[in-house]
Design an enzyme around this catalytic site. Structure first.
Site, PDB file in Angstrom:
ATOM      1  N   ASP A   1    -119.630 -90.376 -58.771  1.00 44.85           N
ATOM      2  CA  ASP A   1    -118.835 -90.728 -58.238  1.00 44.85           C
ATOM      3  C   ASP A   1    -118.523 -92.261 -58.169  1.00 44.85           C
ATOM      4  O   ASP A   1    -119.259 -93.289 -58.451  1.00 44.85           O
ATOM      5  CB  ASP A   1    -119.013 -90.329 -56.526  1.00 44.85           C
ATOM      6  CG  ASP A   1    -117.831 -90.102 -56.115  1.00 44.85           C
ATOM      7  OD1 ASP A   1    -116.357 -90.315 -56.762  1.00 44.85           O
ATOM      8  OD2 ASP A   1    -117.684 -89.950 -54.719  1.00 44.85           O
TER       9      ASP A   1
ATOM     10  N   ASN B   1    -115.571 -93.702 -60.568  1.00 46.80           N
ATOM     11  CA  ASN B   1    -114.803 -94.183 -61.658  1.00 46.80           C
ATOM     12  C   ASN B   1    -113.260 -95.099 -60.966  1.00 46.80           C
ATOM     13  O   ASN B   1    -113.285 -95.755 -61.286  1.00 46.80           O
ATOM     14  CB  ASN B   1    -114.339 -93.093 -62.272  1.00 46.80           C
ATOM     15  CG  ASN B   1    -115.491 -92.545 -62.922  1.00 46.80           C
ATOM     16  OD1 ASN B   1    -116.617 -93.653 -62.887  1.00 46.80           O
ATOM     17  ND2 ASN B   1    -115.821 -91.813 -63.763  1.00 46.80           N
TER      18      ASN B   1
ATOM     19  N   ARG C   1    -112.620 -95.569 -57.948  1.00 43.60           N
ATOM     20  CA  ARG C   1    -112.672 -97.046 -56.941  1.00 43.60           C
ATOM     21  C   ARG C   1    -112.891 -98.402 -57.630  1.00 43.60           C
ATOM     22  O   ARG C   1    -113.013 -99.206 -57.260  1.00 43.60           O
ATOM     23  CB  ARG C   1    -113.323 -96.782 -55.619  1.00 43.60           C
ATOM     24  CG  ARG C   1    -112.753 -95.663 -54.090  1.00 43.60           C
ATOM     25  CD  ARG C   1    -113.888 -95.810 -53.675  1.00 43.60           C
ATOM     26  NE  ARG C   1    -113.885 -94.296 -54.246  1.00 43.60           N
ATOM     27  CZ  ARG C   1    -115.279 -93.724 -53.455  1.00 43.60           C
ATOM     28  NH1 ARG C   1    -116.331 -94.018 -53.139  1.00 43.60           N
ATOM     29  NH2 ARG C   1    -116.044 -92.827 -54.639  1.00 43.60           N
ATOM     30  N   TRP C   2    -114.132 -97.961 -58.979  1.00 50.49           N
ATOM     31  CA  TRP C   2    -114.276 -99.220 -59.403  1.00 50.49           C
ATOM     32  C   TRP C   2    -113.076 -99.796 -59.770  1.00 50.49           C
ATOM     33  O   TRP C   2    -113.043-101.116 -60.084  1.00 50.49           O
ATOM     34  CB  TRP C   2    -115.104 -98.832 -60.544  1.00 50.49           C
ATOM     35  CG  TRP C   2    -116.063 -99.190 -61.727  1.00 50.49           C
ATOM     36  CD1 TRP C   2    -117.085-100.006 -61.757  1.00 50.49           C
ATOM     37  CD2 TRP C   2    -115.157 -99.886 -62.892  1.00 50.49           C
ATOM     38  NE1 TRP C   2    -117.312-100.625 -62.769  1.00 50.49           N
ATOM     39  CE2 TRP C   2    -115.992-100.773 -63.664  1.00 50.49           C
ATOM     40  CE3 TRP C   2    -114.668 -99.791 -63.778  1.00 50.49           C
ATOM     41  CZ2 TRP C   2    -115.695-101.715 -64.437  1.00 50.49           C
ATOM     42  CZ3 TRP C   2    -113.840-100.736 -64.765  1.00 50.49           C
ATOM     43  CH2 TRP C   2    -114.539-101.196 -65.693  1.00 50.49           C
TER      44      TRP C   2
ATOM     45  N   HIS D   1    -112.864 -94.327 -65.527  1.00 50.97           N
ATOM     46  CA  HIS D   1    -113.533 -92.532 -66.225  1.00 50.97           C
ATOM     47  C   HIS D   1    -114.217 -93.440 -67.609  1.00 50.97           C
ATOM     48  O   HIS D   1    -115.193 -93.073 -68.100  1.00 50.97           O
ATOM     49  CB  HIS D   1    -112.664 -92.260 -66.990  1.00 50.97           C
ATOM     50  CG  HIS D   1    -111.818 -91.567 -65.223  1.00 50.97           C
ATOM     51  ND1 HIS D   1    -113.091 -90.956 -63.720  1.00 50.97           N
ATOM     52  CD2 HIS D   1    -110.594 -90.417 -64.680  1.00 50.97           C
ATOM     53  CE1 HIS D   1    -112.716 -90.286 -63.192  1.00 50.97           C
ATOM     54  NE2 HIS D   1    -110.754 -90.435 -63.375  1.00 50.97           N
TER      55      HIS D   1
ATOM     56  N   ASN E   1    -111.418 -80.100 -59.535  1.00 48.93           N
ATOM     57  CA  ASN E   1    -110.602 -81.098 -60.540  1.00 48.93           C
ATOM     58  C   ASN E   1    -109.062 -81.134 -61.156  1.00 48.93           C
ATOM     59  O   ASN E   1    -108.300 -82.015 -61.095  1.00 48.93           O
ATOM     60  CB  ASN E   1    -111.437 -82.726 -61.545  1.00 48.93           C
ATOM     61  CG  ASN E   1    -112.641 -82.692 -60.428  1.00 48.93           C
ATOM     62  OD1 ASN E   1    -113.719 -83.020 -60.898  1.00 48.93           O
ATOM     63  ND2 ASN E   1    -112.726 -83.278 -59.472  1.00 48.93           N
ATOM     64  N   TRP E   2    -109.535 -80.041 -61.606  1.00 54.13           N
ATOM     65  CA  TRP E   2    -108.430 -79.109 -61.824  1.00 54.13           C
ATOM     66  C   TRP E   2    -106.650 -79.385 -61.377  1.00 54.13           C
ATOM     67  O   TRP E   2    -106.013 -79.890 -61.781  1.00 54.13           O
ATOM     68  CB  TRP E   2    -108.187 -77.588 -62.305  1.00 54.13           C
ATOM     69  CG  TRP E   2    -109.198 -77.607 -63.101  1.00 54.13           C
ATOM     70  CD1 TRP E   2    -110.665 -76.514 -63.212  1.00 54.13           C
ATOM     71  CD2 TRP E   2    -108.838 -77.866 -64.526  1.00 54.13           C
ATOM     72  NE1 TRP E   2    -110.402 -76.027 -64.722  1.00 54.13           N
ATOM     73  CE2 TRP E   2    -110.163 -77.154 -65.591  1.00 54.13           C
ATOM     74  CE3 TRP E   2    -108.620 -78.044 -65.995  1.00 54.13           C
ATOM     75  CZ2 TRP E   2    -110.904 -77.311 -66.961  1.00 54.13           C
ATOM     76  CZ3 TRP E   2    -108.599 -78.337 -67.279  1.00 54.13           C
ATOM     77  CH2 TRP E   2    -109.901 -77.783 -67.551  1.00 54.13           C
TER      78      TRP E   2
ATOM     79  N   ARG F   1    -126.146 -89.324 -56.458  1.00 58.31           N
ATOM     80  CA  ARG F   1    -125.262 -89.681 -55.975  1.00 58.31           C
ATOM     81  C   ARG F   1    -124.451 -90.279 -55.357  1.00 58.31           C
ATOM     82  O   ARG F   1    -124.962 -91.439 -55.187  1.00 58.31           O
ATOM     83  CB  ARG F   1    -124.646 -88.555 -54.577  1.00 58.31           C
ATOM     84  CG  ARG F   1    -122.637 -88.755 -54.523  1.00 58.31           C
ATOM     85  CD  ARG F   1    -122.036 -88.085 -53.404  1.00 58.31           C
ATOM     86  NE  ARG F   1    -120.496 -87.856 -53.998  1.00 58.31           N
ATOM     87  CZ  ARG F   1    -119.710 -87.002 -53.451  1.00 58.31           C
ATOM     88  NH1 ARG F   1    -120.075 -85.852 -53.265  1.00 58.31           N
ATOM     89  NH2 ARG F   1    -118.627 -87.199 -53.942  1.00 58.31           N
TER      90      ARG F   1
ATOM     91  N   ARG G   1    -121.895 -86.344 -49.511  1.00 58.78           N
ATOM     92  CA  ARG G   1    -121.769 -85.072 -49.875  1.00 58.78           C
ATOM     93  C   ARG G   1    -122.498 -84.357 -50.764  1.00 58.78           C
ATOM     94  O   ARG G   1    -122.768 -84.825 -51.861  1.00 58.78           O
ATOM     95  CB  ARG G   1    -120.216 -85.140 -50.270  1.00 58.78           C
ATOM     96  CG  ARG G   1    -119.394 -85.724 -48.969  1.00 58.78           C
ATOM     97  CD  ARG G   1    -117.810 -85.381 -49.095  1.00 58.78           C
ATOM     98  NE  ARG G   1    -116.918 -86.271 -49.916  1.00 58.78           N
ATOM     99  CZ  ARG G   1    -116.759 -87.054 -49.771  1.00 58.78           C
ATOM    100  NH1 ARG G   1    -116.957 -87.729 -48.196  1.00 58.78           N
ATOM    101  NH2 ARG G   1    -116.124 -87.833 -50.953  1.00 58.78           N
TER     102      ARG G   1
ATOM    103  N   GLU H   1    -134.981 -83.393 -54.169  1.00 62.38           N
ATOM    104  CA  GLU H   1    -134.587 -84.927 -53.198  1.00 62.38           C
ATOM    105  C   GLU H   1    -133.517 -85.078 -52.852  1.00 62.38           C
ATOM    106  O   GLU H   1    -132.887 -85.500 -54.454  1.00 62.38           O
ATOM    107  CB  GLU H   1    -136.090 -85.230 -53.644  1.00 62.38           C
ATOM    108  CG  GLU H   1    -136.678 -85.264 -53.503  1.00 62.38           C
ATOM    109  CD  GLU H   1    -137.593 -84.867 -51.489  1.00 62.38           C
ATOM    110  OE1 GLU H   1    -136.859 -85.180 -50.628  1.00 62.38           O
ATOM    111  OE2 GLU H   1    -138.044 -83.416 -50.923  1.00 62.38           O
TER     112      GLU H   1
HETATM  113  C1  FPP Z   1    -115.794 -89.131 -59.810  1.00 63.68           C
HETATM  114  O1  FPP Z   1    -115.090 -89.960 -59.589  1.00 63.68           O
HETATM  115  C2  FPP Z   1    -115.520 -89.001 -61.371  1.00 63.68           C
HETATM  116  C3  FPP Z   1    -115.610 -87.969 -62.250  1.00 63.68           C
HETATM  117  C4  FPP Z   1    -114.445 -86.786 -61.744  1.00 63.68           C
HETATM  118  C5  FPP Z   1    -115.246 -87.700 -63.764  1.00 63.68           C
HETATM  119  C6  FPP Z   1    -116.534 -87.998 -64.466  1.00 63.68           C
HETATM  120  C7  FPP Z   1    -116.768 -88.329 -65.760  1.00 63.68           C
HETATM  121  C8  FPP Z   1    -117.065 -89.420 -66.096  1.00 63.68           C
HETATM  122  C9  FPP Z   1    -118.113 -90.610 -65.651  1.00 63.68           C
HETATM  123  C10 FPP Z   1    -116.503 -89.693 -67.599  1.00 63.68           C
HETATM  124  C11 FPP Z   1    -116.376 -89.003 -68.622  1.00 63.68           C
HETATM  125  C12 FPP Z   1    -117.822 -87.796 -68.598  1.00 63.68           C
HETATM  126  C13 FPP Z   1    -118.746 -87.812 -69.850  1.00 63.68           C
HETATM  127  C14 FPP Z   1    -119.420 -86.911 -69.727  1.00 63.68           C
HETATM  128  C15 FPP Z   1    -118.477 -87.950 -71.058  1.00 63.68           C
HETATM  129  P1  FPP Z   1    -114.078 -90.288 -58.977  1.00 63.68           P
HETATM  130  O2  FPP Z   1    -113.271 -90.329 -59.873  1.00 63.68           O
HETATM  131  O3  FPP Z   1    -112.873 -88.988 -57.624  1.00 63.68           O
HETATM  132  O4  FPP Z   1    -113.866 -91.535 -58.639  1.00 63.68           O
HETATM  133  P2  FPP Z   1    -113.567 -92.069 -57.099  1.00 63.68           P
HETATM  134  O5  FPP Z   1    -113.958 -91.491 -55.743  1.00 63.68           O
HETATM  135  O6  FPP Z   1    -113.832 -93.817 -56.839  1.00 63.68           O
HETATM  136  O7  FPP Z   1    -111.026 -92.001 -56.792  1.00 63.68           O
END
Ligand code: FPP
Length: 244
Positions: free
Chosen positions: A18, A20, A22-23, A35, A66-67, A186, A192, A205
């Site tokens: 989780d 990506n 915010r990063w 991502h 996520n869809w 997480r 969560r 754990e």
């Molecule tokens: C959650 O962060 C992340 C995802 C819904 C996508 C995860 C995908 C990857 C790590 C890249 C591709 C995966 C592989 C296996 C190559 P978020 O987008 O919900 O972040 P946020 O909560 O900060 O908005």
């Protein structure tokens, strides 16, 4: 490669990747850049997990829910996953890694389904580590699917309600090929489970870290494993019973 794993190590680690978005936001970048950076962390952590001697690593890449994200983000993620599978194919095969997925792949683009099926088949005989991606996955959906399959088997006369025990449920889960889940991590500070491996989490754990997934590095996995190793798992028993 270090193997087999020491008994103190978790055998099966799963990660809710989780943070990506915010990063990326923190750097003034589009969400997809987060991502992409997340995909680089996937490569790093998979390699490290193999070196540590974990038996299984499961990563939550895309949930059923996520869809509902904006179409460009969903499309971007699908492309990224396709690219990852092509780019990492040799690395997976050369390192004796068995690739698998959990989730309902039927909604994925056809070319991604084909690439996944091909890599699963090519790596099916590998036993060094299981690397599993949760894709179009939901824990509740997984349990419903198992319940439907068992109900259908009862109707067909192949199963009786009395024979439904934990082992029978396990057989009908997407994770039937994986060892029991020991450690769930997480990232990004959220506290969560988000519909992830609900049945499998029963005695796992849990480790939560504030680090956003794109920044999650080898040392962060080592820290989470050290926290796991420092805990006493009792599975409902008393400390005395466990020490005996
Ligand atoms: C959650 O962060 C992340 C995802 C819904 C996508 C995860 C995908 C990857 C790590 C890249 C591709 C995966 C592989 C296996 C190559 P978020 O987008 O919900 O972040 P946020 O909560 O900060 O908005």
């Amino acid at each position: 490669m270090t193997e087999p794993s020491s008994p103190a190590l978790p055998r099966h680690v799963a990660i809710i990747m989780d943070g990506n978005g915010r990063w990326a936001k923190g750097r003034g970048l589009p969400r997809l850049a987060g991502h992409e950076a997340g995909a680089r962390a996937v490569k790093l952590i998979t390699t490290h997990a193999r070196k540590l001697g974990l038996k299984a690593l499961t990563l939550y890449a895309f949930s059923q829910q996520n869809w509902g994200r904006p179409a460009p983000e969903v499309e971007g993620l699908m492309k990224l996953l396709g690219h990852y599978i092509t780019a990492e194919r040799a690395e997976i095969l050369d390192n004796d890694i068995r690739f698998s997925t959990i989730g309902d792949l039927s909604k994925l683009p056809r070319n991604l389904q084909d690439a996944i099926a091909e890599l699963k088949q090519a790596s099916a005989g590998n036993r060094g580590m299981d690397f599993c991606i949760a894709l179009s996955y939901g824990g509740r959906e997984e349990l419903l699917r198992a319940a439907q399959a068992m109900a259908a088997a009862c109707v067909a006369g192949d199963l009786t309600p009395d024979a439904i025990d934990e082992a029978e449920v396990n057989k009908h889960l997407y994770t039937s090929h994986l060892p029991p889940l020991d450690l769930l991590i997480r990232t990004s500070g959220e506290l969560r489970i988000s519909n992830f491996m609900l049945w499998q989490c029963a005695y796992a754990e849990l480790v939560f870290t504030p680090v956003c997934w794109p920044d999650f590095a080898e040392g962060d996995l080592d820290d989470a494993i050290a926290r796991f190793c420092g805990r006493e798992r009792r599975f409902g028993l008393t400390p005395d019973q466990i020490s005996k």
